[in-house]
Design an enzyme around this catalytic site. Structure first.
Site, short mmCIF file in Angstrom:
data_model
loop_
_atom_site.label_atom_id
_atom_site.label_comp_id
_atom_site.label_asym_id
_atom_site.label_seq_id
_atom_site.Cartn_x
_atom_site.Cartn_y
_atom_site.Cartn_z
N SER A 44 0.80 -1.23 0.00
CA SER A 44 0.00 0.00 0.00
C SER A 44 0.83 1.28 0.00
O SER A 44 0.32 2.34 -0.31
CB SER A 44 -0.97 0.02 1.18
N LYS A 86 0.69 4.30 6.67
CA LYS A 86 -0.02 5.19 5.75
C LYS A 86 0.58 6.58 5.82
O LYS A 86 1.36 6.91 6.71
CB LYS A 86 -1.51 5.28 6.11
#
Length: 186
Positions: A44, A86
């Site tokens: 990600s 993230k």
């Protein structure tokens, strides 16, 4: 003489035990309050971070300091030993929107240079890197996060939701393993 040797041995043993106890206590304090290694799992955050890399996470942001837009944060998952890596996009009070592959924060365009590689790849196959969404108002005490690999990231848009500050374990500033890949994270 024998008593003197025995006393010296006991004193030496006590000094070793004391040194080991102090070292263990310092290691626990450092790991609990200052920094801790984390493993990147998944894609990600490609190409900024790669699956299998190890990061040092600075935990001091939990106790002092402020999170900044663009920080790479480690988020504690709902399950034990589950963490997400993230990028911090929206701060409390911000309005976040994506329109035509352009990030808008509070109505103003935000440059995301860390996405240039992924945007180029998306353009080559004729798709947008990030689908349109929003506007999303970020409430107090919450944060909006996204992965750099926007097409393959579970984040605030699609599964993680807005993140409570207490779930943010810390920020990452460099990769320390593999050793031939040591670098700052941007």
């Amino acid at each position: 003489m024998t008593e003197e040797k025995s006393a010296k041995k006991k004193s030496s043993l006590f000094e070793w035990v004391k040194a080991i106890v102090i070292a263990v206590a310092l290691a626990l304090l450092i790991r609990t309050f200052l920094f801790e290694p984390y493993l990147v799992e998944g894609t990600s955050m490609d190409p900024t971070l790669h699956d299998g890399e190890r990061l040092f996470v600075y935990k001091t942001v939990k106790y002092a300091g402020e999170l900044k837009r663009g920080d790479i944060v480690i988020i504690d998952g709902d399950e034990k030993n589950v963490h997400y890596v993230k990028r911090l996009i929206g701060l409390p009070g911000d309005t976040v929107q994506m329109k035509d592959d352009t990030l808008l924060i509070n109505g103003k365009k935000v440059d995301e240079p860390y996405l240039s590689h992924n945007k180029k790849e998306a353009e080559e196959v004729g798709v947008k890197l990030t689908g349109d969404f929003g506007p999303v108002k970020v409430p107090e005490g919450k944060y909006f996060v996204m992965g750099d690999n926007r097409q393959r990231s579970m984040d605030s848009r699609n599964g993680l939701g807005l993140i409570d500050k207490k779930r943010i374990a810390g920020t990452s500033e460099f990769v320390f393993f593999p050793f031939n890949e040591i670098r700052k994270t941007d």
